[in-house]
Design an enzyme around this catalytic site. Structure first.
Site, PDB file in Angstrom:
ATOM      1  N   ARG A  26      -3.306  18.402  -1.213  1.00 22.94           N
ATOM      2  CA  ARG A  26      -3.595  19.423  -0.091  1.00 22.94           C
ATOM      3  C   ARG A  26      -3.015  19.753   0.581  1.00 22.94           C
ATOM      4  NH1 ARG A  26      -8.626  21.650  -2.485  1.00 22.94           N
ATOM      5  NH2 ARG A  26      -7.991  23.906  -0.955  1.00 22.94           N
ATOM      6  N   GLN A  52     -11.860  31.521   3.718  1.00 23.82           N
ATOM      7  CA  GLN A  52     -12.305  30.512   3.206  1.00 23.82           C
ATOM      8  C   GLN A  52     -11.577  29.406   2.850  1.00 23.82           C
ATOM      9  OE1 GLN A  52     -14.914  32.274  -0.261  1.00 23.82           O
ATOM     10  NE2 GLN A  52     -13.762  33.895  -0.007  1.00 23.82           N
ATOM     11  N   ASN A  53      -9.968  30.377   3.033  1.00 19.98           N
ATOM     12  CA  ASN A  53      -9.447  29.129   2.588  1.00 19.98           C
ATOM     13  C   ASN A  53      -9.104  27.957   4.242  1.00 19.98           C
ATOM     14  OD1 ASN A  53      -8.343  31.380   0.703  1.00 19.98           O
ATOM     15  ND2 ASN A  53      -7.087  31.805   2.098  1.00 19.98           N
ATOM     16  N   HIS A  70     -14.555  27.655   5.655  1.00 14.16           N
ATOM     17  CA  HIS A  70     -14.893  25.938   4.512  1.00 14.16           C
ATOM     18  C   HIS A  70     -13.997  25.099   5.092  1.00 14.16           C
ATOM     19  CE1 HIS A  70     -15.844  28.695   0.767  1.00 14.16           C
ATOM     20  NE2 HIS A  70     -17.056  28.754   1.882  1.00 14.16           N
ATOM     21  N   GLY A 109      -7.930  38.925  -1.914  1.00 10.63           N
ATOM     22  CA  GLY A 109      -7.748  37.635  -2.155  1.00 10.63           C
ATOM     23  C   GLY A 109      -8.719  36.680  -2.738  1.00 10.63           C
ATOM     24  N   LEU A 150      -5.663  40.774  -7.188  1.00  9.12           N
ATOM     25  CA  LEU A 150      -4.484  40.812  -8.221  1.00  9.12           C
ATOM     26  C   LEU A 150      -5.598  41.426  -8.941  1.00  9.12           C
ATOM     27  CD1 LEU A 150      -1.708  39.944  -8.892  1.00  9.12           C
ATOM     28  CD2 LEU A 150      -2.765  37.255  -9.726  1.00  9.12           C
ATOM     29  N   GLU A 151      -6.785  41.313  -9.572  1.00  8.89           N
ATOM     30  CA  GLU A 151      -7.813  41.414 -10.414  1.00  8.89           C
ATOM     31  C   GLU A 151      -8.780  41.874  -9.786  1.00  8.89           C
ATOM     32  OE1 GLU A 151      -6.795  38.231 -13.183  1.00  8.89           O
ATOM     33  OE2 GLU A 151      -8.494  36.889 -11.228  1.00  8.89           O
TER      34      GLU A 151
HETATM   35  C1  BJW Z   1      -4.694  37.251  -5.951  1.00  8.61           C
HETATM   36  C2  BJW Z   1      -3.233  36.543  -5.803  1.00  8.61           C
HETATM   37  C3  BJW Z   1      -2.213  37.686  -5.622  1.00  8.61           C
HETATM   38  C4  BJW Z   1      -4.573  35.182  -7.108  1.00  8.61           C
HETATM   39  N1  BJW Z   1      -2.651  38.797  -4.649  1.00  8.61           N
HETATM   40  N2  BJW Z   1      -4.839  38.262  -5.123  1.00  8.61           N
HETATM   41  C5  BJW Z   1     -26.332  27.020  -7.223  1.00  8.61           C
HETATM   42  C6  BJW Z   1     -27.396  26.229  -7.480  1.00  8.61           C
HETATM   43  C7  BJW Z   1     -25.952  25.377  -6.415  1.00  8.61           C
HETATM   44  C8  BJW Z   1     -25.966  26.354  -5.700  1.00  8.61           C
HETATM   45  C9  BJW Z   1     -25.952  27.397  -5.202  1.00  8.61           C
HETATM   46  C10 BJW Z   1     -26.307  28.503  -6.058  1.00  8.61           C
HETATM   47  N3  BJW Z   1     -26.308  29.113  -6.111  1.00  8.61           N
HETATM   48  C11 BJW Z   1     -25.669  29.211  -5.674  1.00  8.61           C
HETATM   49  C12 BJW Z   1     -25.005  28.528  -4.805  1.00  8.61           C
HETATM   50  C13 BJW Z   1     -24.557  28.351  -3.468  1.00  8.61           C
HETATM   51  C14 BJW Z   1     -22.577  27.764  -3.469  1.00  8.61           C
HETATM   52  C15 BJW Z   1     -22.137  28.444  -4.864  1.00  8.61           C
HETATM   53  O1  BJW Z   1     -21.899  29.712  -4.240  1.00  8.61           O
HETATM   54  N4  BJW Z   1     -22.443  28.633  -5.445  1.00  8.61           N
HETATM   55  C16 BJW Z   1     -21.564  28.800  -7.160  1.00  8.61           C
HETATM   56  C17 BJW Z   1     -20.200  28.492  -6.979  1.00  8.61           C
HETATM   57  C18 BJW Z   1     -22.524  29.313  -7.699  1.00  8.61           C
HETATM   58  N5  BJW Z   1     -22.110  28.183  -2.077  1.00  8.61           N
HETATM   59  C19 BJW Z   1     -21.785  27.072  -1.326  1.00  8.61           C
HETATM   60  O2  BJW Z   1     -23.091  25.744  -1.060  1.00  8.61           O
HETATM   61  C20 BJW Z   1     -22.156  27.229   0.437  1.00  8.61           C
HETATM   62  N6  BJW Z   1     -22.981  27.002   1.105  1.00  8.61           N
HETATM   63  C21 BJW Z   1     -24.204  27.298   1.342  1.00  8.61           C
HETATM   64  O3  BJW Z   1     -24.162  28.670   0.176  1.00  8.61           O
HETATM   65  O4  BJW Z   1     -25.285  26.950   1.721  1.00  8.61           O
HETATM   66  C22 BJW Z   1     -25.736  27.228   2.282  1.00  8.61           C
HETATM   67  C23 BJW Z   1     -27.222  26.706   2.392  1.00  8.61           C
HETATM   68  C24 BJW Z   1     -28.381  26.896   3.529  1.00  8.61           C
HETATM   69  C25 BJW Z   1     -28.970  26.197   4.128  1.00  8.61           C
HETATM   70  C26 BJW Z   1     -28.945  24.481   3.398  1.00  8.61           C
HETATM   71  C27 BJW Z   1     -26.861  24.225   3.316  1.00  8.61           C
HETATM   72  C28 BJW Z   1     -26.904  25.149   2.968  1.00  8.61           C
HETATM   73  C29 BJW Z   1     -21.014  26.438   0.106  1.00  8.61           C
HETATM   74  C30 BJW Z   1     -19.808  26.352  -0.819  1.00  8.61           C
HETATM   75  C31 BJW Z   1     -18.526  25.553  -0.442  1.00  8.61           C
HETATM   76  C32 BJW Z   1     -17.348  25.828  -1.091  1.00  8.61           C
HETATM   77  N7  BJW Z   1     -16.038  25.315  -1.163  1.00  8.61           N
HETATM   78  C33 BJW Z   1     -15.119  25.308  -2.103  1.00  8.61           C
HETATM   79  C34 BJW Z   1     -14.281  24.000  -1.310  1.00  8.61           C
HETATM   80  C35 BJW Z   1     -13.725  23.999   0.332  1.00  8.61           C
HETATM   81  C36 BJW Z   1     -12.477  23.359   0.531  1.00  8.61           C
HETATM   82  C37 BJW Z   1     -11.765  22.671  -0.817  1.00  8.61           C
HETATM   83  O5  BJW Z   1     -10.625  24.065  -0.167  1.00  8.61           O
HETATM   84  O6  BJW Z   1     -11.235  21.993  -1.572  1.00  8.61           O
HETATM   85  O7  BJW Z   1     -14.135  26.647  -1.076  1.00  8.61           O
HETATM   86  S1  BJW Z   1     -14.760  25.938  -3.085  1.00  8.61           S
HETATM   87  C38 BJW Z   1     -13.806  26.986  -3.442  1.00  8.61           C
HETATM   88  O8  BJW Z   1     -14.434  28.649  -3.909  1.00  8.61           O
HETATM   89  C39 BJW Z   1     -13.147  27.040  -1.898  1.00  8.61           C
HETATM   90  C40 BJW Z   1     -13.022  28.863  -1.923  1.00  8.61           C
HETATM   91  O9  BJW Z   1     -13.211  28.686  -0.764  1.00  8.61           O
HETATM   92  C41 BJW Z   1     -14.597  28.714  -3.131  1.00  8.61           C
HETATM   93  C42 BJW Z   1     -14.009  30.707  -2.694  1.00  8.61           C
HETATM   94  O10 BJW Z   1     -12.964  30.413  -3.986  1.00  8.61           O
HETATM   95  P1  BJW Z   1     -11.606  32.252  -3.793  1.00  8.61           P
HETATM   96  O11 BJW Z   1     -10.660  32.246  -2.492  1.00  8.61           O
HETATM   97  O12 BJW Z   1     -12.217  33.120  -4.042  1.00  8.61           O
HETATM   98  O13 BJW Z   1     -10.437  31.200  -4.391  1.00  8.61           O
HETATM   99  P2  BJW Z   1     -10.625  31.686  -6.653  1.00  8.61           P
HETATM  100  O14 BJW Z   1      -9.465  31.076  -7.112  1.00  8.61           O
HETATM  101  O15 BJW Z   1     -12.076  31.807  -6.965  1.00  8.61           O
HETATM  102  O16 BJW Z   1     -10.219  33.046  -6.342  1.00  8.61           O
HETATM  103  C43 BJW Z   1      -8.815  33.621  -6.019  1.00  8.61           C
HETATM  104  C44 BJW Z   1      -9.066  34.969  -6.503  1.00  8.61           C
HETATM  105  O17 BJW Z   1      -7.826  35.572  -5.815  1.00  8.61           O
HETATM  106  C45 BJW Z   1      -8.590  36.051  -7.532  1.00  8.61           C
HETATM  107  O18 BJW Z   1      -9.468  36.784  -7.898  1.00  8.61           O
HETATM  108  C46 BJW Z   1      -7.328  36.175  -8.363  1.00  8.61           C
HETATM  109  O19 BJW Z   1      -6.980  37.360  -8.801  1.00  8.61           O
HETATM  110  C47 BJW Z   1      -6.982  36.445  -6.693  1.00  8.61           C
HETATM  111  N8  BJW Z   1      -5.230  36.220  -6.904  1.00  8.61           N
HETATM  112  N9  BJW Z   1      -3.040  35.329  -6.873  1.00  8.61           N
HETATM  113  C48 BJW Z   1      -3.870  38.941  -4.504  1.00  8.61           C
HETATM  114  N10 BJW Z   1      -1.420  37.391  -5.447  1.00  8.61           N
END
Ligand code: BJW
Length: 239
Positions: free
Chosen positions: A59, A91-92, A109, A176, A203-204
């Site tokens: 990455r 988030q990136n 993140h 995004g 995008l969507e």
């Molecule tokens: C375009 C486009 C173009 C494309 N133009 N648009 C149940 C069990 C356990 C945990 C949980 C649970 N329910 C909720 C949770 C919490 C959990 C969570 O949310 N889980 C869900 C999956 C259910 N969250 C966490 O654990 C977070 N921490 C937390 O809540 O802490 C609270 C806490 C309290 C007290 C003590 C301790 C903690 C942490 C979340 C960490 C996420 N990490 C990642 C990896 C980061 C490192 C890495 O990059 O490798 O973050 S996962 C990944 O998802 C990354 C991203 O930042 C994140 C979001 O993704 P993103 O950016 O939205 O990407 P996509 O692919 O999903 O979407 C892209 C969009 O772009 C699409 O809609 C496309 O259409 C669009 N697009 N091209 C415009 N050209």
């Protein structure tokens, strides 16, 4: 500067997609090729640190090769405008906003360009591949460096400021992101509570579309420059 309007920006992987950086949840996204539990949880890292280190090495190499696209450049233009005070939560983990010139970016993140020592908590910048044989330059411990990114179950950076920043903003721009991951997915709900205008450029449609006052669908490298130009021309009167 008086009378500046405050803009809160939240971005996700879609912002960097036009630069060739993979998103997570599409058919060709990272979670199609990798098991999220293996590479994006503390448990996965404990089980196989070398696998996770290699995932982030790849990455980092992708980030180093990538160039900012027109959407990153539009965010820089907005930051430079004297009419607005911008704060950008991304988030990136890439550094494409910074490559475009932005300096009002908080990486909630973490950053792929940093490692963190599990022993002394020092954060170390790197552009090179890393390995589990590396030594911490601060405490000299070996095999203790992990990517300085936020995995599932870990606390994102900068959250203590978010509520105040949204309460005091005039406009929220979300770009995004699929809205699948908390807490970022909840920010639009804060904007709703404080009756702030929230616009989504994606995008969507996403599961959060209904929570936005305005939704602009399309490639953000086309839609965001146009939206930013209109904001600057009208000094924010488009919302
Ligand atoms: C375009 C486009 C173009 C494309 N133009 N648009 C149940 C069990 C356990 C945990 C949980 C649970 N329910 C909720 C949770 C919490 C959990 C969570 O949310 N889980 C869900 C999956 C259910 N969250 C966490 O654990 C977070 N921490 C937390 O809540 O802490 C609270 C806490 C309290 C007290 C003590 C301790 C903690 C942490 C979340 C960490 C996420 N990490 C990642 C990896 C980061 C490192 C890495 O990059 O490798 O973050 S996962 C990944 O998802 C990354 C991203 O930042 C994140 C979001 O993704 P993103 O950016 O939205 O990407 P996509 O692919 O999903 O979407 C892209 C969009 O772009 C699409 O809609 C496309 O259409 C669009 N697009 N091209 C415009 N050209």
């Amino acid at each position: 500067m008086v009378n500046q309007k405050r803009i809160f920006i939240l971005s996700g992987a879609g912002l960097s997609a036009p630069s060739g950086i993979k998103t997570f949840r599409s058919d060709t996204g990272l979670w199609e090729e990798h098991n999220v539990i293996d590479v994006a949880t503390p448990e996965g890292f404990r089980r196989d640190p070398s696998l996770v280190t290699e995932f982030y090495n790849a990455r980092r190499r992708d980030t180093l090769r990538a160039k900012p696209n027109a959407a990153h450049k539009a965010l820089f233009k907005l930051e430079q405008s004297k009419h607005f005070e911008v704060i950008h939560y991304t988030q990136n983990i890439d550094n494409l906003c910074e490559k475009a010139g932005c300096d009002r970016v908080i990486h909630m993140h973490g950053s792929v360009m940093e490692m963190r020592c599990l022993n002394c908590n020092s954060v170390i910048s790197t552009i090179a591949d890393t390995s589990m044989k590396d030594q911490c330059i601060s405490c000299k411990d070996i095999g203790c460096l992990r990517p300085n990114v936020v995995w599932f179950g870990e606390m994102p950076y900068g959250l203590d400021m978010v509520n105040d920043l949204i309460e005091s903003c005039d406009l929220m721009i979300v770009v995004g992101t699929s809205g699948n991951v908390a807490p970022a997915s909840e920010f639009v709900r804060y904007a709703n509570c404080y009756e702030k205008h929230a616009v989504l450029l994606n995008l969507e449609e996403t599961q959060s579309t209904q929570s936005f006052n305005e939704v602009i669908l399309g490639d953000c490298s086309k839609t965001l420059p146009q939206y930013v130009d209109e904001l600057i021309e009208t000094k924010g009167k488009v919302y």
